[in-house]
Design a protein around this motif. Sequence first.
Motif, PDB file in Angstrom:
ATOM      1  N   HIS A   6      33.420  -7.181  33.660  1.00  0.00           N
ATOM      2  CA  HIS A   6      32.565  -6.588  32.632  1.00  0.00           C
ATOM      3  C   HIS A   6      33.410  -6.254  31.411  1.00  0.00           C
ATOM      4  CE1 HIS A   6      30.027  -5.690  36.152  1.00  0.00           C
ATOM      5  NE2 HIS A   6      29.036  -5.766  35.284  1.00  0.00           N
ATOM      6  N   HIS A   7      32.935  -6.643  30.252  1.00  0.00           N
ATOM      7  CA  HIS A   7      33.485  -6.173  28.995  1.00  0.00           C
ATOM      8  C   HIS A   7      32.907  -4.770  28.811  1.00  0.00           C
ATOM      9  CE1 HIS A   7      35.305  -6.857  25.101  1.00  0.00           C
ATOM     10  NE2 HIS A   7      34.212  -6.401  24.512  1.00  0.00           N
ATOM     11  N   CYS A   8      33.701  -3.793  28.393  1.00  0.00           N
ATOM     12  CA  CYS A   8      33.236  -2.410  28.282  1.00  0.00           C
ATOM     13  C   CYS A   8      33.360  -1.917  26.845  1.00  0.00           C
ATOM     14  CB  CYS A   8      34.050  -1.494  29.191  1.00  0.00           C
ATOM     15  SG  CYS A   8      33.940  -1.952  30.932  1.00  0.00           S
ATOM     16  N   LEU A  54      28.140  -6.632  30.935  1.00  0.00           N
ATOM     17  CA  LEU A  54      28.676  -5.755  29.907  1.00  0.00           C
ATOM     18  C   LEU A  54      28.390  -4.335  30.350  1.00  0.00           C
ATOM     19  CD1 LEU A  54      29.736  -5.414  26.933  1.00  0.00           C
ATOM     20  CD2 LEU A  54      27.339  -5.454  26.235  1.00  0.00           C
ATOM     21  N   SER A  73      36.118  -4.649  19.050  1.00  0.00           N
ATOM     22  CA  SER A  73      36.342  -5.583  20.138  1.00  0.00           C
ATOM     23  C   SER A  73      35.810  -6.956  19.741  1.00  0.00           C
ATOM     24  CB  SER A  73      35.603  -5.073  21.380  1.00  0.00           C
ATOM     25  OG  SER A  73      35.767  -5.935  22.451  1.00  0.00           O
ATOM     26  N   ALA A  75      33.979 -10.396  21.631  1.00  0.00           N
ATOM     27  CA  ALA A  75      33.389 -10.962  22.842  1.00  0.00           C
ATOM     28  C   ALA A  75      32.838 -12.344  22.517  1.00  0.00           C
ATOM     29  CB  ALA A  75      32.276 -10.061  23.372  1.00  0.00           C
ATOM     30  N   ASN A 121      31.959  -4.467  16.059  1.00  0.00           N
ATOM     31  CA  ASN A 121      32.465  -5.373  17.091  1.00  0.00           C
ATOM     32  C   ASN A 121      32.059  -6.802  16.744  1.00  0.00           C
ATOM     33  OD1 ASN A 121      33.561  -3.387  19.075  1.00  0.00           O
ATOM     34  ND2 ASN A 121      31.443  -2.692  18.986  1.00  0.00           N
ATOM     35  N   TRP A 123      31.013 -10.539  17.706  1.00  0.00           N
ATOM     36  CA  TRP A 123      30.368 -11.313  18.764  1.00  0.00           C
ATOM     37  C   TRP A 123      30.377 -12.768  18.350  1.00  0.00           C
ATOM     38  CZ3 TRP A 123      28.928  -8.948  23.245  1.00  0.00           C
ATOM     39  CH2 TRP A 123      28.935  -7.556  23.225  1.00  0.00           C
TER      40      TRP A 123
END
Length: 131
Positions: A6-8, A54, A73, A75, A121, A123
């Motif tokens: 899982h990405h947190c 996630l 982050s 993803a 973040n 994406w």
Amino acid sequence: MNPQLHHCLRYDDVEVALDFLHALGFTDRLIVRDENDPSVVVHGELRWRDNGGLMIGSTRDDGKGEHLDTSHSVANLVVTSDEEVDATLARAVAAGGRVAMEPANPPYGGRCAGVLDPEGNFWNIDSYPGA
């Protein structure tokens, strides 16, 4: 099968984040809110397609002497087709995202685009599933 990785992420405004993540295509698996303040998500699990995951939560002090806050982050989301790259980007922008990378067809195959969520973040939306 449940996801094994899982990405947190932590968000200052978890409600805006959930709207954005749903627009990307995530679905809720489990959302646990603070019983004294339902605006705080203490644990959230979202599903991505067949086996992705996630975890999210609100920015908060976890009672361990540390304040775990948000940080930017990156993803990568693999979608089902080149057309779905553009459709996912459009939904993400409609939900408050900002285009960070216009749709393109890279030399290794597939199609990709990038969007920043409301808290910054990145994406990457990609139809290339990897080698």
